[in-house]
Design a protein around this motif. Structure first.
Motif, PDB file in Angstrom:
ATOM      1  N   GLN A 284       0.838  -1.205   0.000  1.00 30.62           N
ATOM      2  CA  GLN A 284       0.000   0.000   0.000  1.00 30.62           C
ATOM      3  C   GLN A 284       0.872   1.254   0.000  1.00 30.62           C
ATOM      4  O   GLN A 284       0.581   2.235  -0.692  1.00 30.62           O
ATOM      5  N   LEU A 285       1.966   1.225   0.772  1.00 34.37           N
ATOM      6  CA  LEU A 285       2.891   2.357   0.799  1.00 34.37           C
ATOM      7  C   LEU A 285       3.462   2.613  -0.597  1.00 34.37           C
ATOM      8  O   LEU A 285       3.526   3.759  -1.055  1.00 34.37           O
ATOM      9  N   ALA A 286       3.859   1.525  -1.262  1.00 35.28           N
ATOM     10  CA  ALA A 286       4.410   1.670  -2.613  1.00 35.28           C
ATOM     11  C   ALA A 286       3.370   2.232  -3.573  1.00 35.28           C
ATOM     12  O   ALA A 286       3.663   3.120  -4.382  1.00 35.28           O
ATOM     13  N   ALA A 287       2.151   1.730  -3.475  1.00 26.68           N
ATOM     14  CA  ALA A 287       1.088   2.191  -4.375  1.00 26.68           C
ATOM     15  C   ALA A 287       0.780   3.675  -4.156  1.00 26.68           C
ATOM     16  O   ALA A 287       0.536   4.421  -5.108  1.00 26.68           O
ATOM     17  N   GLN A 288       0.794   4.108  -2.915  1.00 29.43           N
ATOM     18  CA  GLN A 288       0.513   5.509  -2.601  1.00 29.43           C
ATOM     19  C   GLN A 288       1.555   6.455  -3.192  1.00 29.43           C
ATOM     20  O   GLN A 288       1.294   7.635  -3.361  1.00 29.43           O
ATOM     21  N   HIS A 289       2.730   5.907  -3.500  1.00 30.21           N
ATOM     22  CA  HIS A 289       3.804   6.744  -4.024  1.00 30.21           C
ATOM     23  C   HIS A 289       4.132   6.409  -5.481  1.00 30.21           C
ATOM     24  O   HIS A 289       5.261   6.595  -5.941  1.00 30.21           O
ATOM     25  N   GLY A 290       3.136   5.895  -6.191  1.00 31.20           N
ATOM     26  CA  GLY A 290       3.267   5.781  -7.628  1.00 31.20           C
ATOM     27  C   GLY A 290       3.635   4.434  -8.179  1.00 31.20           C
ATOM     28  O   GLY A 290       3.847   4.302  -9.399  1.00 31.20           O
ATOM     29  N   ALA A 291       3.717   3.402  -7.358  1.00 26.81           N
ATOM     30  CA  ALA A 291       4.023   2.074  -7.888  1.00 26.81           C
ATOM     31  C   ALA A 291       2.838   1.566  -8.699  1.00 26.81           C
ATOM     32  O   ALA A 291       1.676   1.726  -8.298  1.00 26.81           O
ATOM     33  N   PRO A 292       3.084   0.953  -9.848  1.00 22.73           N
ATOM     34  CA  PRO A 292       1.982   0.405 -10.640  1.00 22.73           C
ATOM     35  C   PRO A 292       1.286  -0.729  -9.903  1.00 22.73           C
ATOM     36  O   PRO A 292       1.868  -1.374  -9.029  1.00 22.73           O
ATOM     37  N   ASP A 293       0.011  -0.952 -10.279  1.00 23.79           N
ATOM     38  CA  ASP A 293      -0.770  -1.981  -9.595  1.00 23.79           C
ATOM     39  C   ASP A 293      -0.090  -3.343  -9.635  1.00 23.79           C
ATOM     40  O   ASP A 293      -0.122  -4.097  -8.656  1.00 23.79           O
ATOM     41  N   GLY A 294       0.527  -3.670 -10.752  1.00 29.41           N
ATOM     42  CA  GLY A 294       1.169  -4.979 -10.859  1.00 29.41           C
ATOM     43  C   GLY A 294       2.297  -5.140  -9.869  1.00 29.41           C
ATOM     44  O   GLY A 294       2.456  -6.204  -9.253  1.00 29.41           O
ATOM     45  N   LEU A 295       3.082  -4.095  -9.668  1.00 31.58           N
ATOM     46  CA  LEU A 295       4.185  -4.159  -8.701  1.00 31.58           C
ATOM     47  C   LEU A 295       3.652  -4.225  -7.277  1.00 31.58           C
ATOM     48  O   LEU A 295       4.146  -5.009  -6.459  1.00 31.58           O
ATOM     49  N   ALA A 296       2.644  -3.438  -6.987  1.00 32.90           N
ATOM     50  CA  ALA A 296       2.061  -3.467  -5.642  1.00 32.90           C
ATOM     51  C   ALA A 296       1.551  -4.859  -5.300  1.00 32.90           C
ATOM     52  O   ALA A 296       1.721  -5.341  -4.173  1.00 32.90           O
ATOM     53  N   SER A 297       0.947  -5.524  -6.262  1.00 34.88           N
ATOM     54  CA  SER A 297       0.455  -6.886  -6.037  1.00 34.88           C
ATOM     55  C   SER A 297       1.613  -7.854  -5.783  1.00 34.88           C
ATOM     56  O   SER A 297       1.533  -8.725  -4.911  1.00 34.88           O
ATOM     57  N   LEU A 298       2.695  -7.688  -6.541  1.00 34.41           N
ATOM     58  CA  LEU A 298       3.873  -8.540  -6.333  1.00 34.41           C
ATOM     59  C   LEU A 298       4.478  -8.325  -4.949  1.00 34.41           C
ATOM     60  O   LEU A 298       4.891  -9.271  -4.277  1.00 34.41           O
ATOM     61  N   ILE A 299       4.537  -7.071  -4.534  1.00 38.86           N
ATOM     62  CA  ILE A 299       5.081  -6.764  -3.202  1.00 38.86           C
ATOM     63  C   ILE A 299       4.212  -7.397  -2.123  1.00 38.86           C
ATOM     64  O   ILE A 299       4.709  -8.004  -1.174  1.00 38.86           O
ATOM     65  N   LYS A 300       2.898  -7.259  -2.283  1.00 33.02           N
ATOM     66  CA  LYS A 300       1.977  -7.808  -1.291  1.00 33.02           C
ATOM     67  C   LYS A 300       2.157  -9.313  -1.128  1.00 33.02           C
ATOM     68  O   LYS A 300       2.035  -9.845  -0.012  1.00 33.02           O
ATOM     69  N   ASN A 301       2.465  -9.998  -2.205  1.00 34.00           N
ATOM     70  CA  ASN A 301       2.585 -11.456  -2.162  1.00 34.00           C
ATOM     71  C   ASN A 301       4.027 -11.937  -2.014  1.00 34.00           C
ATOM     72  O   ASN A 301       4.280 -13.140  -2.076  1.00 34.00           O
ATOM     73  N   SER A 302       4.952 -11.034  -1.802  1.00 31.12           N
ATOM     74  CA  SER A 302       6.352 -11.419  -1.604  1.00 31.12           C
ATOM     75  C   SER A 302       6.527 -12.064  -0.233  1.00 31.12           C
ATOM     76  O   SER A 302       5.938 -11.604   0.756  1.00 31.12           O
ATOM     77  N   PRO A 303       7.338 -13.108  -0.141  1.00 27.59           N
ATOM     78  CA  PRO A 303       7.535 -13.753   1.166  1.00 27.59           C
ATOM     79  C   PRO A 303       8.390 -12.938   2.124  1.00 27.59           C
ATOM     80  O   PRO A 303       8.295 -13.089   3.330  1.00 27.59           O
ATOM     81  N   THR A 304       9.249 -12.061   1.593  1.00 27.25           N
ATOM     82  CA  THR A 304      10.129 -11.267   2.443  1.00 27.25           C
ATOM     83  C   THR A 304      10.220  -9.834   1.926  1.00 27.25           C
ATOM     84  O   THR A 304       9.960  -9.559   0.744  1.00 27.25           O
ATOM     85  N   VAL A 305      10.639  -8.927   2.814  1.00 23.45           N
ATOM     86  CA  VAL A 305      10.857  -7.536   2.418  1.00 23.45           C
ATOM     87  C   VAL A 305      12.004  -7.448   1.422  1.00 23.45           C
ATOM     88  O   VAL A 305      11.952  -6.658   0.469  1.00 23.45           O
TER      89      VAL A 305
END
Length: 364
Positions: A284-305
């Motif tokens: 959500q933080l990434a999306a709020q600062h301009g990350a595309p939806d596809g990247l935000a979804s990948l980040i959300k489902n990533s196992p680690t930071v």
């Protein structure tokens, strides 16, 4: 702990062991046979027994030894031989403490005892005074108490003593006399003493780091002396809350991507078993600062930071400063209302600065 695992066994501090050895040595000095065990009084008032493992020395300077049992705590002094030699002094001398081989000497201000004193903390000193008074028929004796630890100088190299200005060996520690397995208190206490030493040396800028890589990188960035470095580890809250009440002009917080993400999400204890990064919040933080939806979804489902951070890099999206800014906000709120200039540094595993945030009056 594993389900149904037996409770962890408590142990004894170096202060408790030294107290037992001192009492046994004093009894021998008074003409008693070397005891197999002695009872001492803990700061809580509880009476506990210790076995003695060795007696050496002379009739005028007997030495008793106790092997430290730290219980189930991974203490570097577990199994160490703690020795105490006592000598009678002229009437009116009181009890004088000396550092024998393996026990350090304080060389810097800011610790509970002044420079030049043996690193035998106030609570163990009080315990030893009580024990010798008990062994002296209730009258405070006049005695010289010398404490030694076998291989203590070598063991001290694995502690923060050198950074605190304690040279030549270990410290005789303990506030309760008991070692609680995997307790956070000892580490947090070392954080506090590090801040005290830095303040006593009138340093205006200190750096708290989560690990060795971020500490070295932060030190190099600001050209800080070793005494300005606070090894906070996972205990960001332990550092921030103490500095709030014992302020310095400037505080830098340095850490890796994952731990700074957790700090930015409000976690003040950054240990993996006690706090977890919220990947949905990071997305959500990434999306709020301009990350595309596809990247935000990948980040959300990533196992680690770490993996999420790499994914962002492959999409040419920088998250380091976002993480740093969130961590700065949490740290700043924790420090308030202390007027401290604050900056947060985020490093990758190679020690490369990938994110930074600071107070408005501090230039990046």
């Amino acid at each position: 702990m594993k389900p149904n695992a037996p409770p962890l066994r408590r142990g004894w501090t170096t202060g408790s062991c030294a107290t037992a050895a001192a009492k046994a040595a004093w009894m021998v000095l008074q003409g008693h046979e070397p005891p197999a065990s002695v009872w001492i009084t803990l700061p809580s008032g509880k009476e506990v027994a210790f076995s003695l493992c060795q007696f050496t020395g002379t009739t005028t300077a007997p030495c008793a030894a106790v092997v430290k049992d730290a219980g189930d705590d991974p203490d570097i002094t577990h199994g160490a031989m703690i020795r105490c030699t006592v000598r009678a002094l002229p009437v009116g001398s009181g009890i004088i403490f000396k550092a024998g081989p393996g026990v350090g000497t304080i060389t810097r201000p800011g610790l509970p005892l002044p420079p030049g004193e043996p690193a035998i903390n106030p609570t163990p000193r009080a315990m030893i005074r009580t024990a010798l008074t008990q062994a002296n028929h209730g009258a405070p004796p006049d005695a010289e108490v010398t404490i030694s630890i076998d291989h203590g100088e070598e063991l001290a190299q694995r502690t923060l003593n050198g950074r605190l200005g304690i040279v030549g060996g270990l410290s005789i520690l303990g506030t309760t006399g008991i070692v609680m397995p995997f307790s956070c208190s000892a580490w947090i206490e070392s954080i506090h003493r590090g801040v005290d030493v830095a303040r006593a040396e009138k340093l205006t800028h200190i750096l708290g780091a989560t690990g060795n890589v971020s500490e070295k990188a932060g030190q190099a960035l600001y050209n800080l002396p070793d005494t300005a470095l606070i090894e906070m580890g996972d205990f960001a809250g332990g550092l921030l809350k103490y500095v709030r009440h014992h302020p310095v002009s400037r505080l830098s917080i340095a850490g890796g991507i994952a731990k700074m993400t957790k700090l930015g999400q409000g976690c003040l204890d950054l240990h993996s078993s006690r706090s977890r990064a919220d990947m949905s919040a990071l997305a959500q933080l990434a999306a709020q600062h301009g990350a595309p939806d596809g990247l935000a979804s990948l980040i959300k489902n990533s196992p680690t930071v770490a993996e999420a951070f790499l994914l962002a890099q492959t999409h040419n999206f920088s998250m380091g400063n976002l993480i740093a800014q969130k961590a700065w906000s949490v740290a700043y709120k924790t420090l308030s209302p202390a007027p401290i200039l604050l900056d947060v540094l985020v490093f990758d595993r190679a020690g490369i600065l990938v994110g930074q945030a600071s107070s408005p009056s501090l230039p990046l």
